[in-house]
Design a protein around this motif. Structure first.
Motif, mmCIF file in Angstrom:
data_model
loop_
_atom_site.group_PDB
_atom_site.id
_atom_site.type_symbol
_atom_site.label_atom_id
_atom_site.label_comp_id
_atom_site.label_asym_id
_atom_site.label_seq_id
_atom_site.Cartn_x
_atom_site.Cartn_y
_atom_site.Cartn_z
ATOM 1 N N GLN A 134 0.795 -1.221 0.000
ATOM 2 C CA GLN A 134 0.000 0.000 0.000
ATOM 3 C C GLN A 134 0.837 1.285 0.000
ATOM 4 N N ARG A 151 -3.540 11.318 -6.359
ATOM 5 C CA ARG A 151 -3.501 10.812 -4.987
ATOM 6 C C ARG A 151 -2.501 9.684 -4.758
ATOM 7 N N ILE A 152 -2.375 8.804 -5.738
ATOM 8 C CA ILE A 152 -1.459 7.670 -5.561
ATOM 9 C C ILE A 152 -0.028 8.150 -5.804
ATOM 10 N N LYS A 153 0.888 7.709 -4.926
ATOM 11 C CA LYS A 153 2.285 8.131 -5.067
ATOM 12 C C LYS A 153 2.910 7.468 -6.288
ATOM 13 N N THR A 187 -5.330 4.353 -10.864
ATOM 14 C CA THR A 187 -6.159 3.786 -9.803
ATOM 15 C C THR A 187 -6.652 2.391 -10.172
ATOM 16 N N ILE A 188 -7.123 2.223 -11.402
ATOM 17 C CA ILE A 188 -7.614 0.901 -11.804
ATOM 18 C C ILE A 188 -6.455 -0.089 -11.888
ATOM 19 N N TRP A 194 -3.853 -0.031 -10.148
ATOM 20 C CA TRP A 194 -3.502 -0.347 -8.766
ATOM 21 C C TRP A 194 -4.426 -1.439 -8.209
#
Lengths: 191, 148
Positions: B2, B29-31, B129-130, B132
Motif C-alpha cells: 500500500q 492521490r497515488i504516489k 487507480t484501476i 492499482w
C-alpha cells in the motif's frame, strides 16, 4: 488442442491452503473470508517457509488488524461476485457485508475508502465487471443472461455499466479478446 | 504494497507532451515515480538495461520516429521478462483500427491524448487507480482493457 478452463477461485484457494498446511503437518481450521486459525505456535522457520510457498501462488499473509479487515471485505465481495447463484441486488450489499463481517456498514465503508483509493461500491462494480468479462469470453451466456445473473436491472443497464468501466461495449470486448486469442494461437500480428 | 510508489514510464518523442504528462502526475492521490524516454529505440534499450526495475505501467506514444509504439508493444509482448508490465497506449489517434489493433496486440489501456490539462489529469488518475486495483487485488491482467 485448445480449451478453456472454468476456475472456481474459492475452491482453488481453499484446496491450495489445505495442501500446504497439511504438508507442514499443521493443526489448522479454515474459516470464512480467508481467515485461518492455526492451533499451535509456528516456529519462525516454518512461518517463513509458509510465507514463501504461498507467495508463489500470489497468496499473501496479512497481519495488521486494519489490513485484515480490509482484506476480509475484499474477500467477502469476491466470494459474492463469483458464487454460482444469482447475485444479490446492489442495494442489499451493505446489509450483506455488515451481516457477514459483524461491523456497521458505515465503519467498513470509511475504513475501505481510507486505504484502497476506491470505495466498496466501486470495488464491487469493478469485480462484477471482471466476472462479466469472464462470462462473456468463457461461457455460453448472452448479454441478457449475464445481466440477469449479475442482477443488473436490464441488459441495456449492464451494457452501459460495462462501457462506463472499460470504455468498450461487451460485444467489442468479446471481439477483441477473441482476436487476441486467435492471434496468439497463429502467431499473427495485427498492424 | 500500500505504501509503495507506482513506477510509471512514458515513451514519447514530443517534449511538450512529456512535460504535461509529468506535471499531471504531480497532483494525483497515488504516489508515483515518473520517468520518460524520447523514442522507441531508447525505450527498448532502457528496459533491457533495467530488467530488475521495470515499470508497473508503461505509456507508449504510437507515432514515434525510429521505432513506433506499436512495434515496441509487439516486441515487448514477445519478450518473456517484459510480459508482466501493464501497457497503456497514449496517442493522438483515435481511429477504431488503431484502438483495436493495440488491444489485440496486448495493450491494456488506450488513451486518446486529451486537449486540456484537467482531462489529462483525470484520465491518468483513473488509469493508475484501476491498475492499482489489478495489482493489489489479484485481478487477471489479461482481461484488463480500458479505453479512454
Amino acid at each position: 488442442m485448445r480449451f478453456i478452463v472454468k476456475i472456481d477461485i474459492n475452491i482453488v484457494g481453499k484446496k491450495l491452503l489445505q495442501e500446504h498446511f497439511d504438508k507442514l503437518l499443521l493443526d489448522y481450521s479454515l474459516k470464512a473470508n480467508g481467515e485461518v486459525e492455526i492451533n499451535e505456535e509456528l516456529s519462525s522457520e516454518k512461518y517463513k517457509e509458509l510465507t514463501l510457498e504461498l507467495s508463489k501462488y500470489g497468496i499473501e499473509i496479512i497481519e495488521s488488524e486494519k489490513n485484515i479487515l480490509i482484506q476480509k471485505i475484499k474477500n467477502a465481495i469476491i466470494e459474492m461476485v463469483y458464487m454460482d447463484e444469482r447475485l444479490p441486488i446492489t442495494s442489499s450489499i451493505p446489509t450483506y457485508l455488515s451481516d457477514k463481517l459483524k461491523y456497521r456498514y458505515g465503519y467498513l465503508s470509511n475504513l475501505f475508502s481510507s486505504s484502497t483509493y476506491t470505495s466498496i461500491e466501486n470495488f464491487t462494480q469493478l469485480q462484477k465487471i471482471e466476472r462479466a468479462k469472464q462470462l462473456i469470453t468463457d461461457s455460453e451466456l448472452n448479454c441478457s443472461e449475464i445481466a440477469w445473473k449479475l442482477n443488473y436491472s436490464s441488459s441495456a443497464h449492464f451494457s452501459n455499466q460495462f462501457k462506463k468501466v472499460t470504455g468498450l461495449t461487451p460485444t467489442r470486448y468479446q471481439r477483441i479478446i477473441q482476436k487476441r486469442r486467435d492471434a496468439q494461437n497463429e502467431g499473427t500480428i495485427w498492424e | 504494497m500500500q505504501n509503495e510508489s507506482i513506477y510509471v514510464l512514458l515513451a514519447d518523442d514530443d517534449k511538450d507532451d512529456r512535460d504535461f504528462f509529468i506535471e499531471a502526475f504531480e497532483s494525483i492521490r497515488i504516489k508515483t515515480i515518473v520517468k520518460t524516454v524520447n523514442d522507441g529505440v531508447e525505450l527498448m534499450k532502457h528496459l533491457a538495461l533495467n530488467r530488475n526495475k521495470l515499470p508497473h505501467i508503461l505509456f507508449l506514444d504510437l507515432n514515434m520516429p525510429l521505432k513506433s509504439g506499436m512495434e515496441c508493444l509487439i516486441e515487448i509482448k514477445k519478450t518473456d521478462y517484459l510480459n508482466d508490465m501493464a501497457i497503456a497506449i497514449y496517442s493522438t489517434s483515435a481511429s477504431e483500427q488503431d484502438i483495436e489493433n493495440a488491444f489485440v496486440n496486448g495493450a491494456n489501456v488506450y488513451i486518446k491524448k486529451p486537449h486540456d490539462f484537467a482531462t489529462l489529469k483525470k484520465f491518468l488518475e483513473e488509469v493508475i487507480t484501476i491498475n492499482w486495483q489489478y495489482q493489489t487485488s489479484g485481478l487477471n491482467r489479461d482481461s484488463f482493457l480500458l479505453n479512454l
